[in-house]
Write an enzyme that holds these catalytic residues in place. Sequence first.
Site, PDB file in Angstrom:
ATOM      1  N   SER A 128      -5.985   3.534   4.574  1.00  0.00           N
ATOM      2  CA  SER A 128      -5.447   2.781   3.441  1.00  0.00           C
ATOM      3  C   SER A 128      -6.538   2.058   2.662  1.00  0.00           C
ATOM      4  O   SER A 128      -6.346   0.942   2.172  1.00  0.00           O
ATOM      5  CB  SER A 128      -4.387   1.767   3.914  1.00  0.00           C
ATOM      6  N   LYS A 173       0.086   3.727  -2.728  1.00  0.00           N
ATOM      7  CA  LYS A 173      -0.917   4.792  -2.644  1.00  0.00           C
ATOM      8  C   LYS A 173      -0.301   6.180  -2.515  1.00  0.00           C
ATOM      9  O   LYS A 173      -0.983   7.187  -2.742  1.00  0.00           O
ATOM     10  CB  LYS A 173      -1.858   4.528  -1.473  1.00  0.00           C
ATOM     11  N   SER A 201       0.797  -1.238   0.000  1.00  0.00           N
ATOM     12  CA  SER A 201       0.000   0.000   0.000  1.00  0.00           C
ATOM     13  C   SER A 201       0.823   1.278   0.000  1.00  0.00           C
ATOM     14  O   SER A 201       0.249   2.376  -0.103  1.00  0.00           O
ATOM     15  CB  SER A 201      -0.953   0.008   1.198  1.00  0.00           C
TER      16      SER A 201
END
Length: 453
Positions: free
Chosen positions: A135, A74, A71
């Site tokens: 997230s 991102k 993640s």
Amino acid sequence: MNFKIHLQKAIVFCAVFCFLIAFSLQTPSMAKANTSESNLNVNAKSAILIDANTGQILFEKNADKVLPPASMTKMMTEYLVMKALHSGKLTWDTKVSISDYVYHISQNRAYSNVPLRKDYQYTVKELYEAMAIYSANGATIALAEKIGGSEKNFVNLMNKTAKEIGMEHAKYINSSGLENVDLGDYAPVGGPNDSNLLSPKDLAKLAYRIVTDYPEALKISSTPLKDFTAGVDHPINMVNWNYMLPGFGENMNQYKYQGVDGLKTGHTDLAGYCFTGTVNQNGHRLISVVFGTKSDGARFIETRKLFDYGYQQFSMKTLVKKGTELKNAKTLSVLKGKEDKVKIGLGQSLKLAVENGNEKDYKIQFHLDKSKLDKDGNLVAPVKKGEKVGYATVTHKDGSPYSYLFNQKSTEIPVVTSQAVEKSNWFVLMMQGIGHFFASIFHGIGSLFGKIF
């Protein structure tokens, strides 16, 4: 015969011994660097620590190794949303619709998600907060589709931006950081077993751009807890996965670190536990990246090691001040001016994160801009005050450069003139020309008589 053999062996032994001594004396900086890294002992597949004020690299371990970032992917989506907000393409109140793809991903609570509805429009701010704090994967893809028109188009924008930033090893295939196998038929780019791939140095560059270009992003990334209320019957408590932030309960106090305000965690089975962190203490900001630790808490423990190392071993020092004159080049000659010389000095101060105890272990090198000079190395009047005539660089005394995330050119210190020199009037210039003419004649006659006699 035996005496000759023993003599030859003795000579060979002495030669090898002398070589080893000479080699050890010639490479002190290499030994010093290896010692500092081994003492730090970061238990991660790869890591990097940089000074965010200068982009200076303070520590690295396999920093160019390419791995799945989970993640932490991102962060690029966050950067591009911020860029769209600043350009006016989006506002925080812009409405975002939910596609079948986003709906499908957002309903899977086994991933980090807030459930999104197809019959409801969300604001950019609601989705951004879900992405940066919790997230949320579905919220991330919704923002990607809003900016790019499709996630595939957005991925192209991600890769283009990565090149512009100088992320040399970056390869994005989706906006969320999930593995393609998890996205199934919705995967926008690549095959079922493909992943996003980044290096710690790539992510450090991106983190540097976020905190430098869009520092307001840290106000959201530093939020430890927030309720998601958009389109749901009961508020969803979004707990920030960054346990180094203040504001958590007692069970998280072991990870809390004063001044941490971002940036992004990541975890998949393939990537392990990862974290891009940033901390600011007394105006001194650090950025760290760790890849592939073995547990949720381990990524914060290893990040703490890096932050402690940065603050305990280094201090921000002004190595050179604006206006400092260079020892071997205090003036430049000027032609056709009311003055025949002009003083030069550094056009700005330079601060660096210097290892404690090594404050004087540097030297300044001066480089003239030849395009500013005539063929004999002179400036030609008129000369403006503050006119750039070259640049200076700072290196270790052994000649090795300081390490930076970006091109060394960004750390060049301009060398400028300390005063203006006006051009002489036509009469003075004429007399100077006559003087130079006769001087050249007498010089030629002197050379001729010198040859004769």
